[in-house]
Write a protein that holds these residues in place. Structure first.
Motif, PDB file in Angstrom:
ATOM      1  N   LEU A  41       0.832  -1.211   0.000  1.00 34.79           N
ATOM      2  CA  LEU A  41       0.000   0.000   0.000  1.00 34.79           C
ATOM      3  C   LEU A  41       0.864   1.258   0.000  1.00 34.79           C
ATOM      4  CD1 LEU A  41      -2.870  -0.937   2.489  1.00 34.79           C
ATOM      5  CD2 LEU A  41      -3.084  -0.490   0.025  1.00 34.79           C
ATOM      6  N   ARG A  42       1.917   1.269   0.817  1.00 30.40           N
ATOM      7  CA  ARG A  42       2.826   2.426   0.870  1.00 30.40           C
ATOM      8  C   ARG A  42       3.518   2.634  -0.474  1.00 30.40           C
ATOM      9  NH1 ARG A  42       3.025   5.825   5.586  1.00 30.40           N
ATOM     10  NH2 ARG A  42       4.940   6.597   4.684  1.00 30.40           N
ATOM     11  N   LEU A  43       3.974   1.535  -1.074  1.00 29.40           N
ATOM     12  CA  LEU A  43       4.667   1.628  -2.361  1.00 29.40           C
ATOM     13  C   LEU A  43       3.741   2.182  -3.441  1.00 29.40           C
ATOM     14  CD1 LEU A  43       6.657  -1.730  -2.436  1.00 29.40           C
ATOM     15  CD2 LEU A  43       7.637   0.570  -2.296  1.00 29.40           C
ATOM     16  N   GLU A  44       2.519   1.652  -3.479  1.00 29.16           N
ATOM     17  CA  GLU A  44       1.574   2.083  -4.517  1.00 29.16           C
ATOM     18  C   GLU A  44       1.151   3.531  -4.352  1.00 29.16           C
ATOM     19  OE1 GLU A  44      -1.384  -1.001  -4.204  1.00 29.16           O
ATOM     20  OE2 GLU A  44      -0.351  -2.249  -5.693  1.00 29.16           O
ATOM     21  N   ALA A  45       1.264   4.057  -3.146  1.00 28.02           N
ATOM     22  CA  ALA A  45       0.900   5.460  -2.884  1.00 28.02           C
ATOM     23  C   ALA A  45       2.070   6.416  -3.125  1.00 28.02           C
ATOM     24  CB  ALA A  45       0.394   5.598  -1.445  1.00 28.02           C
ATOM     25  N   ASN A  46       3.250   5.880  -3.403  1.00 34.92           N
ATOM     26  CA  ASN A  46       4.448   6.707  -3.581  1.00 34.92           C
ATOM     27  C   ASN A  46       5.140   6.358  -4.889  1.00 34.92           C
ATOM     28  OD1 ASN A  46       5.043   8.251  -0.865  1.00 34.92           O
ATOM     29  ND2 ASN A  46       4.264   6.238  -0.311  1.00 34.92           N
ATOM     30  N   HIS A  47       4.614   6.884  -5.993  1.00 36.91           N
ATOM     31  CA  HIS A  47       5.124   6.523  -7.327  1.00 36.91           C
ATOM     32  C   HIS A  47       6.608   6.826  -7.497  1.00 36.91           C
ATOM     33  CE1 HIS A  47       1.173   5.501  -8.730  1.00 36.91           C
ATOM     34  NE2 HIS A  47       0.704   6.659  -8.312  1.00 36.91           N
ATOM     35  N   GLU A  48       7.060   7.974  -7.010  1.00 32.87           N
ATOM     36  CA  GLU A  48       8.463   8.328  -7.206  1.00 32.87           C
ATOM     37  C   GLU A  48       9.377   7.407  -6.391  1.00 32.87           C
ATOM     38  OE1 GLU A  48      11.277  12.266  -7.211  1.00 32.87           O
ATOM     39  OE2 GLU A  48       9.173  12.464  -7.777  1.00 32.87           O
ATOM     40  N   LYS A  49       8.941   7.036  -5.197  1.00 32.40           N
ATOM     41  CA  LYS A  49       9.759   6.127  -4.385  1.00 32.40           C
ATOM     42  C   LYS A  49       9.738   4.713  -4.969  1.00 32.40           C
ATOM     43  CE  LYS A  49      10.028   8.867  -0.297  1.00 32.40           C
ATOM     44  NZ  LYS A  49      10.086   8.914   1.144  1.00 32.40           N
ATOM     45  N   LEU A  50       8.624   4.339  -5.557  1.00 30.10           N
ATOM     46  CA  LEU A  50       8.566   3.041  -6.233  1.00 30.10           C
ATOM     47  C   LEU A  50       9.546   3.047  -7.408  1.00 30.10           C
ATOM     48  CD1 LEU A  50       7.237   0.255  -6.272  1.00 30.10           C
ATOM     49  CD2 LEU A  50       5.486   1.192  -7.792  1.00 30.10           C
ATOM     50  N   TRP A  51       9.643   4.174  -8.114  1.00 29.21           N
ATOM     51  CA  TRP A  51      10.622   4.309  -9.202  1.00 29.21           C
ATOM     52  C   TRP A  51      12.045   4.135  -8.650  1.00 29.21           C
ATOM     53  CZ3 TRP A  51      14.731   7.584 -10.044  1.00 29.21           C
ATOM     54  CH2 TRP A  51      15.307   7.533 -11.321  1.00 29.21           C
ATOM     55  N   SER A  52      12.321   4.726  -7.473  1.00 28.86           N
ATOM     56  CA  SER A  52      13.647   4.588  -6.852  1.00 28.86           C
ATOM     57  C   SER A  52      13.937   3.131  -6.497  1.00 28.86           C
ATOM     58  CB  SER A  52      13.760   5.463  -5.599  1.00 28.86           C
ATOM     59  OG  SER A  52      13.748   6.831  -5.956  1.00 28.86           O
ATOM     60  N   ILE A  53      12.929   2.431  -5.972  1.00 28.51           N
ATOM     61  CA  ILE A  53      13.091   1.000  -5.657  1.00 28.51           C
ATOM     62  C   ILE A  53      13.387   0.229  -6.954  1.00 28.51           C
ATOM     63  CG2 ILE A  53      11.904  -1.083  -4.837  1.00 28.51           C
ATOM     64  CD1 ILE A  53      12.126   0.472  -2.414  1.00 28.51           C
ATOM     65  N   HIS A  54      12.708   0.607  -8.021  1.00 25.30           N
ATOM     66  CA  HIS A  54      12.953  -0.020  -9.325  1.00 25.30           C
ATOM     67  C   HIS A  54      14.406   0.206  -9.754  1.00 25.30           C
ATOM     68  CE1 HIS A  54      12.890  -0.162 -13.798  1.00 25.30           C
ATOM     69  NE2 HIS A  54      12.139  -1.219 -13.575  1.00 25.30           N
ATOM     70  N   GLU A  55      14.932   1.398  -9.540  1.00 23.56           N
ATOM     71  CA  GLU A  55      16.325   1.691  -9.875  1.00 23.56           C
ATOM     72  C   GLU A  55      17.279   0.847  -9.024  1.00 23.56           C
ATOM     73  OE1 GLU A  55      17.606   4.079 -12.499  1.00 23.56           O
ATOM     74  OE2 GLU A  55      15.710   3.059 -12.911  1.00 23.56           O
ATOM     75  N   MET A  56      16.942   0.667  -7.752  1.00 18.76           N
ATOM     76  CA  MET A  56      17.747  -0.190  -6.879  1.00 18.76           C
ATOM     77  C   MET A  56      17.764  -1.610  -7.449  1.00 18.76           C
ATOM     78  SD  MET A  56      16.380   1.213  -3.164  1.00 18.76           S
ATOM     79  CE  MET A  56      17.551   0.486  -2.009  1.00 18.76           C
ATOM     80  N   GLU A  57      16.599  -2.083  -7.853  1.00 23.52           N
ATOM     81  CA  GLU A  57      16.472  -3.433  -8.402  1.00 23.52           C
ATOM     82  C   GLU A  57      17.193  -3.540  -9.745  1.00 23.52           C
ATOM     83  OE1 GLU A  57      15.402  -7.379  -8.527  1.00 23.52           O
ATOM     84  OE2 GLU A  57      15.045  -6.030  -6.850  1.00 23.52           O
ATOM     85  N   ARG A  58      16.999  -2.562 -10.614  1.00 26.10           N
ATOM     86  CA  ARG A  58      17.577  -2.581 -11.962  1.00 26.10           C
ATOM     87  C   ARG A  58      19.104  -2.647 -11.932  1.00 26.10           C
ATOM     88  NH1 ARG A  58      19.751   0.908 -15.301  1.00 26.10           N
ATOM     89  NH2 ARG A  58      19.465   2.682 -13.908  1.00 26.10           N
ATOM     90  N   THR A  59      19.705  -2.022 -10.921  1.00 24.75           N
ATOM     91  CA  THR A  59      21.166  -1.992 -10.822  1.00 24.75           C
ATOM     92  C   THR A  59      21.722  -3.126  -9.957  1.00 24.75           C
ATOM     93  OG1 THR A  59      20.998  -0.362  -9.030  1.00 24.75           O
ATOM     94  CG2 THR A  59      21.335   0.499 -11.261  1.00 24.75           C
ATOM     95  N   GLY A  60      20.872  -4.083  -9.588  1.00 23.41           N
ATOM     96  CA  GLY A  60      21.343  -5.283  -8.902  1.00 23.41           C
ATOM     97  C   GLY A  60      21.345  -5.232  -7.388  1.00 23.41           C
ATOM     98  N   GLY A  61      20.622  -4.283  -6.802  1.00 21.21           N
ATOM     99  CA  GLY A  61      20.650  -4.120  -5.348  1.00 21.21           C
ATOM    100  C   GLY A  61      19.776  -5.080  -4.551  1.00 21.21           C
ATOM    101  N   GLU A  62      18.799  -5.691  -5.220  1.00 22.42           N
ATOM    102  CA  GLU A  62      17.867  -6.589  -4.523  1.00 22.42           C
ATOM    103  C   GLU A  62      17.307  -5.942  -3.250  1.00 22.42           C
ATOM    104  OE1 GLU A  62      19.498 -10.553  -4.047  1.00 22.42           O
ATOM    105  OE2 GLU A  62      20.429 -10.456  -6.030  1.00 22.42           O
ATOM    106  N   PRO A  63      16.626  -4.791  -3.392  1.00 28.19           N
ATOM    107  CA  PRO A  63      16.108  -4.085  -2.211  1.00 28.19           C
ATOM    108  C   PRO A  63      15.080  -4.907  -1.436  1.00 28.19           C
ATOM    109  CG  PRO A  63      15.153  -3.190  -4.227  1.00 28.19           C
ATOM    110  CD  PRO A  63      16.230  -4.146  -4.643  1.00 28.19           C
ATOM    111  N   ASP A  64      15.108  -4.731  -0.119  1.00 27.84           N
ATOM    112  CA  ASP A  64      14.151  -5.409   0.750  1.00 27.84           C
ATOM    113  C   ASP A  64      13.912  -4.529   1.982  1.00 27.84           C
ATOM    114  OD1 ASP A  64      12.406  -7.363   1.665  1.00 27.84           O
ATOM    115  OD2 ASP A  64      13.961  -8.818   2.161  1.00 27.84           O
ATOM    116  N   VAL A  65      12.781  -4.758   2.627  1.00 29.66           N
ATOM    117  CA  VAL A  65      12.438  -4.024   3.842  1.00 29.66           C
ATOM    118  C   VAL A  65      13.292  -4.549   4.995  1.00 29.66           C
ATOM    119  CG1 VAL A  65      10.603  -3.527   5.501  1.00 29.66           C
ATOM    120  CG2 VAL A  65      10.077  -3.635   3.056  1.00 29.66           C
ATOM    121  N   VAL A  66      13.934  -3.634   5.722  1.00 29.09           N
ATOM    122  CA  VAL A  66      14.755  -4.034   6.868  1.00 29.09           C
ATOM    123  C   VAL A  66      14.279  -3.398   8.169  1.00 29.09           C
ATOM    124  CG1 VAL A  66      16.803  -4.473   5.449  1.00 29.09           C
ATOM    125  CG2 VAL A  66      16.472  -2.204   6.481  1.00 29.09           C
TER     126      VAL A  66
END
Length: 188
Positions: A41-66
């Motif tokens: 829900l938080r991700l879907e409400a924050n398009h720009e931050k979801l884009w940032s998470i996508h960039e983390m993923e695209r560059t091989g970061g494998e982002p996860d909630v900590v």
């Protein structure tokens, strides 16, 4: 996909959310007591931050909630790839270091890339927190946020995990290596 817009297509969103949910559910030790539905829900409400998470993923970061910040209601994301993200290696520390190089310049710097991605480079404290969740950078190293007094003298710091513990080292800020990238964090 325009960087100017910083928004994902519906297809990209759905694919990314699927990847993130699978990683979240596979690594519950990183975020005990948190539920994916609330994170989504938080991700879907924050398009720009979801884009940032996508960039983390695209560059091989494998982002996860900590973590979760009770006061702000924000979920804390870190790059959780086993080794320093592949798409962010062979970079020096910051723009000043990049500009100071006369030859063999790397393509980018950790600070510039993190700003372009909309994320923060991990601090030493955050890096040590990450290492409590698993084993990271056993073959690579990651630039970490460098205190200004060290940076003013031309240095920058990085960290890795060897011999059963976290090591923090120093290097010239203009140095770069194929096995050193950086890890980021994001609050959503």
């Amino acid at each position: 996909m325009g960087n100017e817009k910083r928004e994902l297509s519906l297809e990209q969103k759905e694919e990314l959310l699927g990847v993130l949910q699978a990683r979240f559910e596979k690594n519950m030790n990183r975020h005990e007591g948190l539920e994916w539905a609330n994170v989504q829900l938080r991700l879907e409400a924050n398009h720009e931050k979801l884009w940032s998470i996508h960039e983390m993923e695209r560059t091989g970061g494998e982002p996860d909630v900590v973590g979760y910040d009770e006061e702000t209601g924000e979920y804390i994301w870190y790059d959780c790839s086993a080794e320093s993200p592949k798409g962010r290696r062979s970079i020096c520390y910051d723009g000043e270091a990049l500009n100071a190089r006369k030859q063999n310049k790397p393509e980018n710097s950790a600070i510039q890339m993190s700003e372009d991605m909309g994320i923060e480079i991990l601090t030493e404290e955050q890096y040590r927190e990450l290492q409590k969740l698993g084993r990271f950078d056993t073959k690579t190293s990651s630039w970490i946020k460098t205190p200004s007094d060290i940076r003013k003298l031309g240095g920058a710091i990085f960290a890795d995990f060897r011999y059963g513990q976290v090591f923090v080292y120093h290097n010239g800020a203009d140095s770069y290596y194929g096995a050193r990238g950086f890890r980021g964090s994001l609050r959503v």
